[in-house]
Design a protein around this motif. Structure first.
Motif, mmCIF file in Angstrom:
data_model
loop_
_atom_site.group_PDB
_atom_site.id
_atom_site.type_symbol
_atom_site.label_atom_id
_atom_site.label_comp_id
_atom_site.label_asym_id
_atom_site.label_seq_id
_atom_site.Cartn_x
_atom_site.Cartn_y
_atom_site.Cartn_z
ATOM 1 N N PHE A 1 -2.241 6.747 4.235
ATOM 2 C CA PHE A 1 -3.522 6.740 3.519
ATOM 3 C C PHE A 1 -4.420 7.854 4.043
ATOM 4 O O PHE A 1 -5.016 8.603 3.268
ATOM 5 C CB PHE A 1 -4.193 5.377 3.688
ATOM 6 C CG PHE A 1 -5.568 5.298 3.087
ATOM 7 C CD1 PHE A 1 -5.734 5.108 1.726
ATOM 8 C CD2 PHE A 1 -6.708 5.420 3.874
ATOM 9 C CE1 PHE A 1 -6.993 5.032 1.150
ATOM 10 C CE2 PHE A 1 -7.980 5.352 3.316
ATOM 11 C CZ PHE A 1 -8.117 5.164 1.950
ATOM 12 N N LEU B 1 0.835 -1.201 0.000
ATOM 13 C CA LEU B 1 0.000 0.000 0.000
ATOM 14 C C LEU B 1 0.871 1.252 0.000
ATOM 15 O O LEU B 1 0.567 2.237 -0.705
ATOM 16 C CB LEU B 1 -0.925 -0.017 1.213
ATOM 17 C CG LEU B 1 -1.897 1.164 1.353
ATOM 18 C CD1 LEU B 1 -2.781 1.300 0.124
ATOM 19 C CD2 LEU B 1 -2.743 1.000 2.605
ATOM 20 N N ILE C 1 -6.051 -0.398 -4.304
ATOM 21 C CA ILE C 1 -5.892 0.334 -3.048
ATOM 22 C C ILE C 1 -7.079 0.095 -2.130
ATOM 23 O O ILE C 1 -6.934 -0.155 -0.930
ATOM 24 C CB ILE C 1 -5.704 1.834 -3.344
ATOM 25 C CG1 ILE C 1 -4.371 2.058 -4.051
ATOM 26 C CG2 ILE C 1 -5.790 2.661 -2.051
ATOM 27 C CD1 ILE C 1 -4.194 3.447 -4.613
#
Length: 488
Positions: A267, A206, A225
């Protein structure tokens, strides 16, 4: 007798016809022409008024939330100037398939409350499953679009910014694009990566996609993702924020937790996606609470000792949490304590040790990076950097097939040299960039190096391939993943 007009095409008429009569007769005979002319004139006038009153407006580019400092004064790369950066595009062999991400709302009781995560659909609607990449290339051109709220140090990841990073080559850009394709094609059906250590492998993968500026809305990698975040969210919530996916932290589970928290922190910093906010909050709290009295972290978050290798990943995770601007309690204080701890394991030649003062090559990059990552102060780090570079040049050359190849050490050394800047970065960039690009396999992954190294570096299975590929990708993304906090 009247005589017809020999040259009048309208037919015979009397020669004594009055002028008024002739005019009336011609208007009558041309009435169809006049009606047509009038209709066309009206159409032209109406169309013209529409254009004048409602001119076409081109679609606006996505407006950046913040300007990129110093973009207009970017110096030309000292080595390997980039003229035509490239980016692989998808060439559809068939109509793209629309894929949704079904997932129930997850709830899990914990000591800190109820955590609910809903990732039933990607942000911005259903994601597109991209077709297979066939290798078409295109320059990284077009407007630089940076999503609103992205921290300044992370803005180089987006669009053509990557091609402007000093020192990067086309070869490095293309190597990353190939590796992302390989990672996408080798993602497990449940959204994770690898056969073992799935939390760590998923976190590393990721980080690679986020490092290239790919987000959940990405046409190319958005589905990949979202699946990865879904897997982390689903299993992490069930494990009450332990992203090692364990009921209690095991000896090596702290590595996995640190890496996965690092990825989830990045993220959130890039997306501000509230669906993972509570989970990230709890994951960070485990790290803050697991810090030992000396300022470091240990296996199983045992507070009886400190381990620099374990601490490196926790520090990176806390820095990502800091950039996410969640203002979580204890994060900055834990980072301050960690920097103090790192100074306690510095060796006589400026290197860093495992659990005490020592000059250990594989951990010196950890110590330097962790110090720079938080405060950005080089201070007395120069001695350690000089030793690291001398040891590399004399005894441990950056050769992928060589007997001292150590991807774990190189991962930290690459970032440490970039953050330190100056001739340290010039030297390391000269050593590592082309070496990694040349070593990449034709499928986009990296093969087993010439030495055993740390972790699953020599594992012939899927976990080893993911580990090698993600570390090499993150190294080649270093040019634009984070702007150096100190350089010169």
């Amino acid at each position: 007798m009247d005589t017809p007009l020999q040259n009048d095409p309208t037919g015979p008429h009397t020669a004594h016809e009055s002028a008024f009569a002739r005019l009336r007769r011609k208007l009558t005979e041309s009435r169809f022409f006049m009606v047509s002319l009038l209709v066309h004139a009206i159409v032209v006038i109406v169309a013209g008024s529409i254009v004048l009153l409602h001119p076409p407006v081109p679609a606006d580019d996505f407006v950046s939330g913040a300007a990129v400092p110093g973009l207009e004064n970017i110096p030309a790369p000292a080595e390997s100037p980039i003229e035509h950066p490239v980016e692989i595009l998808s060439t559809p062999a068939q109509a793209p398939e629309v894929a949704s991400l079904p997932m129930d709302v997850l709830s899990s009781r914990s000591s800190n409350g109820t955590f609910t995560v809903d990732l039933s659909a990607p942000r911005g609607g259903a994601a597109i499953r991209p077709p297979t990449i066939v290798g078409e290339v295109k320059p990284l051109t077009g407007a630089i679009t940076i999503p609103a709220g992205v921290p300044a140090t992370m803005q180089w990841r987006f669009g053509a910014m990557k091609g402007k990073a000093p020192g990067i080559t086309d070869k490095a850009l293309l190597a990353v694009q190939r590796s992302l394709k390989w990672l996408r094609e080798n993602q497990n059906p449940d959204g994770s990566w690898g056969d073992a250590n799935k939390s760590a492998m998923t976190g590393l993968a990721l980080l690679c996609f986020l490092g290239y500026g790919e987000l959940p809305e990405s046409w190319e990698y958005g589905l990949t993702i979202n699946r990865a975040v879904q897997w982390l969210a689903e299993n992490g919530t069930k494990s009450e924020g332990r992203l090692s996916m364990e009921k209690t932290f095991t000896q090596h589970g702290v590595y996995e937790h640190g890496i996965a928290t690092y990825a989830l922190g990045e993220f959130f910093a890039l997306t501000k996606d509230g669906r993972v906010k509570e989970l990230l909050t709890q994951a960070v709290a485990h790290i803050v609470q697991g810090q030992g009295p000396g300022g470091g972290w240990m296996y199983g978050f045992d507070k009886t000792a400190d381990d620099l290798s374990v601490s490196g990943w926790q520090i990176q995770a806390l820095k990502a949490a800091h950039l996410a601007e969640l203002k979580l309690p204890g994060v900055d204080q834990a980072l301050n304590k960690a920097v103090s701890y790192i100074g306690c394991v510095r060796g006589p030649r400026g290197g860093y040790g495992y659990r005490g003062p020592e000059d250990r090559y594989s951990l010196t990059g950890v110590g330097i990076l962790a110090s720079l990552f938080w405060k950005g102060e080089r201070g007395d780090l120069r001695k350690g950097m000089e030793w690291l570079l001398a040891e590399t040049e004399q005894n441990k050359p950056v050769k992928y097939r060589g007997p001292s190849a150590d991807l774990y050490a190189w991962y930290y050394h690459t970032q440490a040299c970039l953050m330190f800047g100056g001739s340290a970065w010039t030297k390391w960039n000269h050593w590592f960039q082309d070496e990694l690009c040349t070593a990449q396999g034709t499928d986009g992954s990296w093969p087993i190096p010439g030495a055993k190294g740390h972790g699953p570096q020599s594992d012939p299975g899927r976990t080893g391939a993911v580990y090698r590929t993600t570390l090499c990708t993150l190294m080649l993304e270093v040019f634009y993943r984070y702007m150096p906090v100190n350089r010169g």
